[in-house]
Design an enzyme around this catalytic site. Structure first.
Site, PDB file in Angstrom:
ATOM      1  N   HIS A  50       0.869  -1.181   0.000  1.00 31.64           N
ATOM      2  CA  HIS A  50       0.000   0.000   0.000  1.00 31.64           C
ATOM      3  C   HIS A  50       0.901   1.225   0.000  1.00 31.64           C
ATOM      4  O   HIS A  50       1.690   1.432   0.918  1.00 31.64           O
ATOM      5  CB  HIS A  50      -0.917   0.016   1.218  1.00 31.64           C
ATOM      6  CG  HIS A  50      -1.859   1.187   1.225  1.00 31.64           C
ATOM      7  ND1 HIS A  50      -3.135   1.110   0.712  1.00 31.64           N
ATOM      8  CD2 HIS A  50      -1.705   2.466   1.658  1.00 31.64           C
ATOM      9  CE1 HIS A  50      -3.728   2.285   0.830  1.00 31.64           C
ATOM     10  NE2 HIS A  50      -2.878   3.129   1.403  1.00 31.64           N
ATOM     11  N   CYS A  51       0.771   2.046  -1.032  1.00 35.84           N
ATOM     12  CA  CYS A  51       1.666   3.195  -1.203  1.00 35.84           C
ATOM     13  C   CYS A  51       0.971   4.480  -0.760  1.00 35.84           C
ATOM     14  O   CYS A  51       0.005   4.911  -1.403  1.00 35.84           O
ATOM     15  CB  CYS A  51       2.104   3.314  -2.663  1.00 35.84           C
ATOM     16  SG  CYS A  51       3.241   4.697  -2.953  1.00 35.84           S
ATOM     17  N   PRO A  52       1.447   5.116   0.317  1.00 33.60           N
ATOM     18  CA  PRO A  52       0.818   6.369   0.759  1.00 33.60           C
ATOM     19  C   PRO A  52       1.054   7.517  -0.208  1.00 33.60           C
ATOM     20  O   PRO A  52       0.319   8.505  -0.191  1.00 33.60           O
ATOM     21  CB  PRO A  52       1.493   6.628   2.114  1.00 33.60           C
ATOM     22  CG  PRO A  52       2.812   5.935   2.031  1.00 33.60           C
ATOM     23  CD  PRO A  52       2.582   4.727   1.178  1.00 33.60           C
ATOM     24  N   TYR A  87      -1.750   7.014  -2.487  1.00 43.43           N
ATOM     25  CA  TYR A  87      -2.988   6.787  -1.731  1.00 43.43           C
ATOM     26  C   TYR A  87      -3.797   5.638  -2.331  1.00 43.43           C
ATOM     27  O   TYR A  87      -5.001   5.721  -2.537  1.00 43.43           O
ATOM     28  CB  TYR A  87      -3.831   8.060  -1.678  1.00 43.43           C
ATOM     29  CG  TYR A  87      -4.922   8.023  -0.637  1.00 43.43           C
ATOM     30  CD1 TYR A  87      -4.631   7.796   0.701  1.00 43.43           C
ATOM     31  CD2 TYR A  87      -6.253   8.217  -0.997  1.00 43.43           C
ATOM     32  CE1 TYR A  87      -5.631   7.753   1.656  1.00 43.43           C
ATOM     33  CE2 TYR A  87      -7.261   8.186  -0.051  1.00 43.43           C
ATOM     34  CZ  TYR A  87      -6.951   7.951   1.279  1.00 43.43           C
ATOM     35  OH  TYR A  87      -7.945   7.917   2.227  1.00 43.43           O
ATOM     36  N   ASN A  88      -3.095   4.550  -2.599  1.00 40.81           N
ATOM     37  CA  ASN A  88      -3.753   3.383  -3.169  1.00 40.81           C
ATOM     38  C   ASN A  88      -2.843   2.186  -2.993  1.00 40.81           C
ATOM     39  O   ASN A  88      -1.645   2.326  -2.737  1.00 40.81           O
ATOM     40  CB  ASN A  88      -4.039   3.597  -4.658  1.00 40.81           C
ATOM     41  CG  ASN A  88      -5.094   2.650  -5.202  1.00 40.81           C
ATOM     42  OD1 ASN A  88      -5.694   1.870  -4.450  1.00 40.81           O
ATOM     43  ND2 ASN A  88      -5.333   2.705  -6.496  1.00 40.81           N
TER      44      ASN A  88
END
EC number: 2.3.1.225
Length: 729
Positions: free
Chosen positions: A469-471, A474-475
């Protein structure tokens, strides 16, 4: 009055200590001493001993002698099926049922059925067997508990999910009006509370004393239970028969801290009233809090990055740097005050699009600076740089395109079932395959989890071929957008390099007429700084991004060449035979086909606070500042991979000792990833990918590649690989 926890609760008492029982009858003698101790050697006890240890051969001989049959019961009404059920002797239960055992026979001091005995020990495979052969889950014991109530006492989420799919009313009451939701709230099992609420359990139901589930949650004071009930609309001012509100109950039971924390997380003050901010337009803007907070936390970082740059550029270095940092912190402080009114799962900046907003804001400022200052000077000047400007325009356009695709596209969410009937069919299939466990079934999504998938707590969905999950976007990064993410990183790197080169050309020309006066730098450097400080700062800020981007690119290149995801690299790939089968048979006892299956291990943990390795939804311990940012920037994955400790590079690692079943060699792995026929700019078929040159779909891939290529069916046992397990990346 006898209680499970040894506490008294009288109808007129000021505050509850435990839901009252129906009578003074003790619970059945199900302790290990009774189960495992030596039984008398009389003939009528031998049948119980055989049932307890699963001696089918001995039982057959006993029945053949004609003295006993499967309907035998002792003076307390206990049958061999009771003992087989509570000791998880699956094969013995099947044998006794086939021989005509009375499946709903009540026995023991609690006057309970074999189904209830099995449920008390969370043996959900045995429970399913009994249900399939007509066991009635709504029969109550001497204390008024049915099978759903008894299952709730231990907080095993999988067992509760199994029972709910049998059509048991979720709000069925015990003898004193307690529902299963009340029991799970009292016991402090947030995962169970969540399941019951999603299943439609009433938060307004009251027992005979007028207590709601919210009152009972305050007994143990579990913040997770209290918060979840409030989120689902529990009455914060509900009164018991004695006029006790939840606030009074919390005060009497010394759980005020948990009560007020849950209220605050849900947007209420200490008295339970909704908190409405005083700033203008708040009531209008917060009509849809989630939508507003998502937009605000994405756009507000634009202001933070701009304010920091402007302050630093407009003042001397000794003053500009601290004031710039202070300005950035002030803007962030405003954001923290605003998100205090956000939904509970958005109360921390890292759980919002804040990080994505920082990147987007930085990207926007660099593009605007290039258009307004650098482009005109370097494109049409005496010493023009046409090609670098065109390259930058191309690279930055591709960066924006792939960034947006990574942010808004479906990363590969595993489709949910169409209804309860489909969910039940999946559960029945998994049980028939001995795979109904935490690694193969997600109790949040109510789906069978494909290989390489993982449930993301941020997205609240299972993602096929989950990478991380890549901040910053945001996905989640999954099978659908992994290649887009890689191209985003590559184009971002090239954009920064060309932007730095163009900035250098721009400042070199401009510095010829700039002042050479400054505090600590040499005159030549002073002229560059004084020429256009703002442009210089944007280039420095963009260059700083190359640190984490370079590390991420290195890790991604290694993982793609090894056919591994970030999650698998950090946590390894679990072997199917060593995990799934062992897990399933800890719940089935003696196998129906003993030679083909491993022996059972220790009992699985109840799912109150944690109900699965990969699908854990319990509260994580707070991480330190350095470790948190290490994960956000991908430093931890880089160090593990570069140091040879990751699953992709660790030669002697336990996580890598069985090899990678998805790897087909470096060349083929790269070809599968880069030459995937899925459109680069069009819509991606959900879950579609290539493995070893063969098209696959990761949203419904349940067999390991070795099994698939060898033509093995769904029941093949050995040599495969199971879904990855662990906590969120």
């Amino acid at each position: 009055m006898v209680h499970h926890d040894g506490a008294d609760a009288h109808a007129g008492h000021a505050a509850p200590a435990q839901p009252p029982m129906k009578s003074d009858t003790a619970t059945p003698k199900l302790n290990s001493e009774v189960e495992l101790g030596s039984l008398p050697s009389e003939a009528h006890n031998d049948i119980m001993q055989m049932a307890r240890v699963g001696d089918i051969t001995g039982m057959e001989k006993l029945f053949a002698a004609g003295e006993y049959d499967a309907t035998y019961s002792d003076d307390e009404g206990i049958t061999p099926l009771h003992w087989a059920a509570i000791n998880n002797q699956y094969a013995m239960c099947k044998f006794l049922i086939d021989k005509g055992a009375e499946i709903n026979k009540k026995g023991g001091e609690s006057v309970a059925t074999p189904l209830q005995w099995a449920a008390q020990r969370c043996h959900y495979y045995t429970v399913h067997l009994l249900l399939q052969h007509g066991a009635d889950p709504l029969i109550t014991d001497s204390q008024g508990y049915n099978t759903l109530h008894i299952s709730t006492f231990n907080g095993n989420v999988l067992l509760i999910v199994l029972l709910l799919h049998q059509g048991i009313p979720v709000d069925v009451e015990d003898a004193y009006g307690h529902t299963a939701l009340m029991w799970s709230a009292y016991k402090g099992f947030p995962a169970c509370v969540d399941v019951f609420l999603r299943w439609g359990a009433s938060v307004h139901a009251k027992d005979e004393q007028g207590f709601t589930a919210l009152h009972w949650a305050l007994v143990k004071g579990s913040p997770g239970c209290i918060q979840k009930l409030i989120e689902y609309g529990a009455d914060r001012f509900a009164k018991t028969a004695n006029g006790k509100t939840p606030a009074i109950t919390a005060q009497e039971l010394n759980t005020v801290a948990a009560w007020q924390k849950a209220l605050d997380e849900c947007g209420y003050d200490e008295h339970g009233n909704a908190i409405v901010p005083s700033w203008p337009g708040a009531s209008y803007l917060l009509q849809d809090r989630r939508s507003f907070m998502t937009k605000f936390t994405f756009l507000w970082p634009f202001v933070m990055v701009w304010a920091t740059m402007v302050v630093m550029a407009g003042m001397p270095v000794f003053v500009g740097i601290p004031l710039g940092v202070l300005a950035g912190y002030a803007v962030q402080w405003v954001a923290q005050q605003v998100i205090a009114y956000a939904p509970p799962d958005m109360r921390q900046l890292q759980k919002t699009p804040w990080m994505a907003g920082i990147f987007a804001g930085s990207l926007f400022l660099c593009i605007m600076n290039w258009l307004l200052h650098i482009f005109g000077s370097t494109m049409f000047g005496q010493d023009s740089a046409v090609i670098p400007n065109l390259l930058f325009a191309f690279f930055i356009s591709m960066t924006i395109w792939f960034y947006i695709r990574c942010m808004v596209d479906d990363p590969g969410f595993v489709p949910k079932m169409g209804g309860v009937a489909e969910q039940k069919a999946v559960i029945d299939e998994l049980i028939s395959l001995w795979k109904f466990d935490e690694s193969n079934f997600c109790v949040t999504c109510m789906i069978r989890t494909p290989l390489r998938s993982k449930h993301c707590r941020r997205c609240q969905r299972c993602v096929a071929k989950h990478d991380h999950h890549c901040p910053w976007v945001y996905n989640c990064i999954g099978v659908n957008n992994h290649r887009h993410f890689f191209f985003y990183l590559i184009n971002l790197t090239l954009s920064v390099v060309t932007y730095d080169w163009l900035t250098y050309r721009y400042l070199s020309t401009l510095s010829e007429t700039a002042s050479d006066e400054c505090n600590i730098l040499a005159p030549s450097l002073c002229r560059i700084v004084n020429a256009d400080t703002y442009s210089l700062l944007t280039a420095i800020w963009a260059s700083l991004q190359l640190t984490w981007v370079s590390m991420l690119l290195f890790v991604q290149f290694v993982q793609v060449s090894s056919a591994m995801t970030t999650y698998e690299n950090m946590h390894g790939i679990d072997n199917y035979s060593a995990t799934s089968l062992n897990s399933s048979f800890t719940s089935t006892g003696a196998p129906l086909n003993p030679p083909s299956l491993p022996a059972p291990g220790p009992s699985p943990a109840a799912g109150g606070a944690r109900h699965g390795g990969r699908h854990a939804h319990g509260h994580n311990h707070k991480q330190g500042f350095i470790k948190q940012w290490s994960r956000l920037l991908g430093v931890d994955a880089f160090i593990e991979t570069a140091a040879g400790r990751g699953a992709t590079t660790g030669k002697g690692s336990k996580r890598n000792k069985r090899g990678n079943p998805y790897s087909r060699g470096c060349v083929t792995n790269c070809k599968d990833f880069w030459c995937d026929p899925s459109p680069m700019f069009g819509k991606h078929e959900n879950g579609a990918a290539v493995l070893g040159g063969v098209p696959v779909n990761y949203t419904d891939m349940y067999e390991s590649p070795g099994v698939m290529t060898s033509g093995g069916g769904g029941r093949r046992r050995g040599g495969g690989y199971e879904s990855v397990a662990g906590e969120e990346v």
